[in-house]
Motif scaffolding. Structure first.
Motif, PDB file in Angstrom:
ATOM      1  N   PHE A   1      -6.664  99.979  43.920  1.00 39.12           N
ATOM      2  CA  PHE A   1      -5.803 100.356  42.798  1.00 39.12           C
ATOM      3  C   PHE A   1      -4.376 100.505  43.287  1.00 39.12           C
ATOM      4  O   PHE A   1      -4.131 101.191  44.281  1.00 39.12           O
ATOM      5  CB  PHE A   1      -6.254 101.702  42.214  1.00 39.12           C
ATOM      6  N   ASP A   2      -3.451  99.893  42.584  1.00 38.97           N
ATOM      7  CA  ASP A   2      -2.035 100.082  42.882  1.00 38.97           C
ATOM      8  C   ASP A   2      -1.331 100.513  41.611  1.00 38.97           C
ATOM      9  O   ASP A   2      -1.109  99.708  40.710  1.00 38.97           O
ATOM     10  CB  ASP A   2      -1.420  98.794  43.454  1.00 38.97           C
ATOM     11  N   LEU A   3      -1.003 101.813  41.555  1.00 49.90           N
ATOM     12  CA  LEU A   3      -0.361 102.358  40.349  1.00 49.90           C
ATOM     13  C   LEU A   3       1.055 102.820  40.698  1.00 49.90           C
ATOM     14  O   LEU A   3       1.561 103.810  40.159  1.00 49.90           O
ATOM     15  CB  LEU A   3      -1.198 103.523  39.796  1.00 49.90           C
TER      16      LEU A   3
ATOM     17  N   ARG B   1      -2.601 102.817  46.174  1.00 51.20           N
ATOM     18  CA  ARG B   1      -1.282 103.475  46.090  1.00 51.20           C
ATOM     19  C   ARG B   1      -1.245 104.306  44.812  1.00 51.20           C
ATOM     20  O   ARG B   1      -1.473 103.785  43.719  1.00 51.20           O
ATOM     21  CB  ARG B   1      -0.156 102.432  46.081  1.00 51.20           C
ATOM     22  N   LYS B   2      -0.943 105.562  44.984  1.00 50.80           N
ATOM     23  CA  LYS B   2      -0.847 106.512  43.853  1.00 50.80           C
ATOM     24  C   LYS B   2      -2.130 106.514  43.027  1.00 50.80           C
ATOM     25  O   LYS B   2      -2.079 106.618  41.798  1.00 50.80           O
ATOM     26  CB  LYS B   2       0.341 106.147  42.945  1.00 50.80           C
ATOM     27  N   ALA B   3      -3.268 106.356  43.670  1.00 47.97           N
ATOM     28  CA  ALA B   3      -4.496 106.197  42.890  1.00 47.97           C
ATOM     29  C   ALA B   3      -5.715 106.776  43.601  1.00 47.97           C
ATOM     30  O   ALA B   3      -6.833 106.325  43.380  1.00 47.97           O
ATOM     31  CB  ALA B   3      -4.713 104.721  42.594  1.00 47.97           C
ATOM     32  N   MET B   4      -5.514 107.799  44.435  1.00 47.39           N
ATOM     33  CA  MET B   4      -6.657 108.325  45.174  1.00 47.39           C
ATOM     34  C   MET B   4      -7.699 108.922  44.223  1.00 47.39           C
ATOM     35  O   MET B   4      -8.888 108.904  44.520  1.00 47.39           O
ATOM     36  CB  MET B   4      -6.167 109.362  46.195  1.00 47.39           C
ATOM     37  N   HIS B   5      -7.256 109.409  43.050  1.00 46.22           N
ATOM     38  CA  HIS B   5      -8.212 109.958  42.078  1.00 46.22           C
ATOM     39  C   HIS B   5      -9.226 108.890  41.650  1.00 46.22           C
ATOM     40  O   HIS B   5     -10.390 109.177  41.415  1.00 46.22           O
ATOM     41  CB  HIS B   5      -7.469 110.513  40.856  1.00 46.22           C
ATOM     42  N   GLU B   6      -8.778 107.642  41.565  1.00 49.80           N
ATOM     43  CA  GLU B   6      -9.682 106.547  41.182  1.00 49.80           C
ATOM     44  C   GLU B   6     -10.751 106.354  42.260  1.00 49.80           C
ATOM     45  O   GLU B   6     -11.911 106.102  41.964  1.00 49.80           O
ATOM     46  CB  GLU B   6      -8.907 105.240  41.006  1.00 49.80           C
ATOM     47  N   VAL B   7     -10.336 106.458  43.514  1.00 49.63           N
ATOM     48  CA  VAL B   7     -11.286 106.289  44.616  1.00 49.63           C
ATOM     49  C   VAL B   7     -12.361 107.376  44.541  1.00 49.63           C
ATOM     50  O   VAL B   7     -13.556 107.095  44.662  1.00 49.63           O
ATOM     51  CB  VAL B   7     -10.546 106.356  45.975  1.00 49.63           C
TER      52      VAL B   7
ATOM     53  N   THR C   1      -4.106 112.244  51.589  1.00 52.80           N
ATOM     54  CA  THR C   1      -3.800 113.398  52.430  1.00 52.80           C
ATOM     55  C   THR C   1      -4.927 113.588  53.443  1.00 52.80           C
ATOM     56  O   THR C   1      -5.992 112.967  53.315  1.00 52.80           O
ATOM     57  CB  THR C   1      -3.702 114.682  51.576  1.00 52.80           C
ATOM     58  N   LEU C   2      -4.687 114.469  54.406  1.00 49.79           N
ATOM     59  CA  LEU C   2      -5.731 114.797  55.375  1.00 49.79           C
ATOM     60  C   LEU C   2      -6.964 115.355  54.654  1.00 49.79           C
ATOM     61  O   LEU C   2      -8.098 114.948  54.928  1.00 49.79           O
ATOM     62  CB  LEU C   2      -5.185 115.841  56.373  1.00 49.79           C
ATOM     63  N   GLY C   3      -6.732 116.255  53.699  1.00 51.38           N
ATOM     64  CA  GLY C   3      -7.846 116.873  52.959  1.00 51.38           C
ATOM     65  C   GLY C   3      -8.654 115.818  52.205  1.00 51.38           C
ATOM     66  O   GLY C   3      -9.890 115.892  52.161  1.00 51.38           O
ATOM     67  N   GLU C   4      -7.985 114.838  51.607  1.00 49.89           N
ATOM     68  CA  GLU C   4      -8.705 113.781  50.883  1.00 49.89           C
ATOM     69  C   GLU C   4      -9.559 112.950  51.834  1.00 49.89           C
ATOM     70  O   GLU C   4     -10.697 112.589  51.524  1.00 49.89           O
ATOM     71  CB  GLU C   4      -7.713 112.897  50.134  1.00 49.89           C
ATOM     72  N   GLY C   5      -9.015 112.660  53.010  1.00 54.54           N
ATOM     73  CA  GLY C   5      -9.778 111.905  54.005  1.00 54.54           C
ATOM     74  C   GLY C   5     -11.019 112.676  54.433  1.00 54.54           C
ATOM     75  O   GLY C   5     -12.129 112.130  54.474  1.00 54.54           O
ATOM     76  N   GLN C   6     -10.826 113.952  54.727  1.00 60.96           N
ATOM     77  CA  GLN C   6     -11.963 114.789  55.157  1.00 60.96           C
ATOM     78  C   GLN C   6     -13.013 114.886  54.054  1.00 60.96           C
ATOM     79  O   GLN C   6     -14.215 114.850  54.311  1.00 60.96           O
ATOM     80  CB  GLN C   6     -11.456 116.189  55.531  1.00 60.96           C
ATOM     81  N   SER C   7     -12.538 114.964  52.815  1.00 65.37           N
ATOM     82  CA  SER C   7     -13.461 115.095  51.693  1.00 65.37           C
ATOM     83  C   SER C   7     -14.298 113.823  51.499  1.00 65.37           C
ATOM     84  O   SER C   7     -15.488 113.901  51.172  1.00 65.37           O
ATOM     85  CB  SER C   7     -12.644 115.434  50.449  1.00 65.37           C
ATOM     86  N   LEU C   8     -13.700 112.673  51.708  1.00 65.78           N
ATOM     87  CA  LEU C   8     -14.467 111.415  51.592  1.00 65.78           C
ATOM     88  C   LEU C   8     -15.592 111.376  52.626  1.00 65.78           C
ATOM     89  O   LEU C   8     -16.714 110.970  52.331  1.00 65.78           O
ATOM     90  CB  LEU C   8     -13.539 110.208  51.764  1.00 65.78           C
ATOM     91  N   ILE C   9     -15.264 111.798  53.848  1.00 67.62           N
ATOM     92  CA  ILE C   9     -16.283 111.815  54.908  1.00 67.62           C
ATOM     93  C   ILE C   9     -17.406 112.792  54.523  1.00 67.62           C
ATOM     94  O   ILE C   9     -18.584 112.474  54.625  1.00 67.62           O
ATOM     95  CB  ILE C   9     -15.664 112.220  56.272  1.00 67.62           C
ATOM     96  N   LYS C  10     -16.996 113.966  54.038  1.00 65.66           N
ATOM     97  CA  LYS C  10     -17.971 114.986  53.648  1.00 65.66           C
ATOM     98  C   LYS C  10     -18.888 114.487  52.529  1.00 65.66           C
ATOM     99  O   LYS C  10     -20.052 114.824  52.455  1.00 65.66           O
ATOM    100  CB  LYS C  10     -17.244 116.254  53.210  1.00 65.66           C
ATOM    101  N   ARG C  11     -18.336 113.667  51.638  1.00 69.01           N
ATOM    102  CA  ARG C  11     -19.156 113.126  50.550  1.00 69.01           C
ATOM    103  C   ARG C  11     -20.100 112.013  51.013  1.00 69.01           C
ATOM    104  O   ARG C  11     -20.826 111.433  50.217  1.00 69.01           O
ATOM    105  CB  ARG C  11     -18.252 112.566  49.455  1.00 69.01           C
ATOM    106  N   GLY C  12     -20.008 111.649  52.281  1.00 71.44           N
ATOM    107  CA  GLY C  12     -20.945 110.657  52.796  1.00 71.44           C
ATOM    108  C   GLY C  12     -20.446 109.220  52.737  1.00 71.44           C
ATOM    109  O   GLY C  12     -21.217 108.284  52.963  1.00 71.44           O
ATOM    110  N   VAL C  13     -19.144 109.037  52.447  1.00 71.87           N
ATOM    111  CA  VAL C  13     -18.585 107.679  52.469  1.00 71.87           C
ATOM    112  C   VAL C  13     -18.339 107.315  53.938  1.00 71.87           C
ATOM    113  O   VAL C  13     -17.740 108.104  54.681  1.00 71.87           O
ATOM    114  CB  VAL C  13     -17.257 107.605  51.674  1.00 71.87           C
ATOM    115  N   ASN C  14     -18.791 106.137  54.363  1.00 70.73           N
ATOM    116  CA  ASN C  14     -18.547 105.714  55.748  1.00 70.73           C
ATOM    117  C   ASN C  14     -17.121 105.164  55.836  1.00 70.73           C
ATOM    118  O   ASN C  14     -16.897 103.968  55.943  1.00 70.73           O
ATOM    119  CB  ASN C  14     -19.577 104.665  56.169  1.00 70.73           C
TER     120      ASN C  14
END
Ligand SMILES: [Zn+2]
Length: 260
Positions: free
Chosen positions: A100-102, A137-143, A164-177
């Motif tokens: 997504f590129d917004l 870009r400007k679309a992490m909510h979509e991810v 952000t760092l928190g978003e990256g950590q959260s993706l890992i925590k959710r089980g996304v490789n």
């Protein structure tokens, strides 16, 4: 050996006709993205030649780029058909870049089409068990809205990580490789990228040039000559030696793209 997790060989040609010689000289294995027939066929021919010559590999990534609907100003069906043909013929090492590129108003106008395309790419990555390369870009909510589906993809490579760092950590925590790729943004001192690069787990990091699109200050385009500075910056902020980090990055590249 060095690895570049995201570059565009066809587009680089305009700036650097001798790019392939330079890539081989530096021993860079790269994941090369393309988005139309012409650039895919060119990149595929380079990859085949590299294999014949036992040169460092070129991995082929293809998708309808999220900026394509705005750029071509018409329905991207033709591009999508070509992509689907490549998947069915097993000619791809990874699917991407999609996402997504917004970032601008004209891109935001195509959000619905971007999402339709993203879903098609995500479904193929799941059913064919191929790595997925994301441009966001400007679309992490979509991810995050798709994180359940992203868990089913063998690996998700965030090219030029913009979260952000928190978003990256959260993706890992959710089980996304998830793998997070950094390029000139860290050498250009982008605060959020530096923070992510410093603190995300080492086994999730990748480096990239996004050649030719993300030049360092004073350069007209990006290329493999930038990799030493990008590595140097990443190692410095992580308080690691360049040798150790470089080894880890190369192993991550293999895990992310070659699933070994
Ligand atoms: Zn790109």
């Amino acid at each position: 050996m060095a690895t570049d997790s995201h570059c565009h060989l066809y587009d680089l040609l305009r700036y650097m006709p001798e790019a392939e010689i330079e890539r081989r000289r530096r021993g860079v294995i790269c994941a090369a993205s393309s988005w139309n027939t012409e650039d895919f066929l060119y990149t595929e021919s380079l990859a085949k030649k590299a294999a014949l010559d036992h040169a460092p590999r070129i991995l082929l990534c293809h998708a309808v780029h999220p900026q394509a609907p705005a750029a071509i100003n018409r329905n991207p069906q033709e591009l999508l058909s070509f992509f689907e043909q490549l998947v069915k013929e097993n000619r791809l090492n990874a699917i991407g870049e999609t996402g997504f590129d917004l970032f601008t108003e004209s891109l935001r106008k195509t959000q619905a089409v971007q999402e339709e395309l993203f879903v098609v790419h995500l479904d193929y990555a799941t059913s064919k068990a191929l790595p997925l390369v994301l441009h966001v870009r400007k679309a992490m909510h979509e991810v995050f809205a798709y994180s359940r589906q992203l868990k089913r993809v063998p690996s998700v490579i965030f090219h030029s990580w913009s979260g952000t760092l928190g978003e990256g950590q959260s993706l890992i925590k959710r089980g996304v490789n998830a793998f997070f790729s950094f390029g000139s943004s860290i050498a250009l001192n982008h605060k959020e990228a530096l923070r992510s690069c410093a603190l995300l787990p080492e086994d999730r990091l990748l480096l990239e040039t996004d050649a030719p699109y993300q030049p360092l200050r004073g350069n007209g385009f990006s290329c493999w000559a930038d990799l030493p500075l990008i590595l140097h910056t990443a190692a410095a902020i992580r308080l690691e030696s360049e040798e150790a980090l470089s080894l880890a990055i190369d192993q991550n590249f293999i895990r992310a793209y070659m699933r070994l």
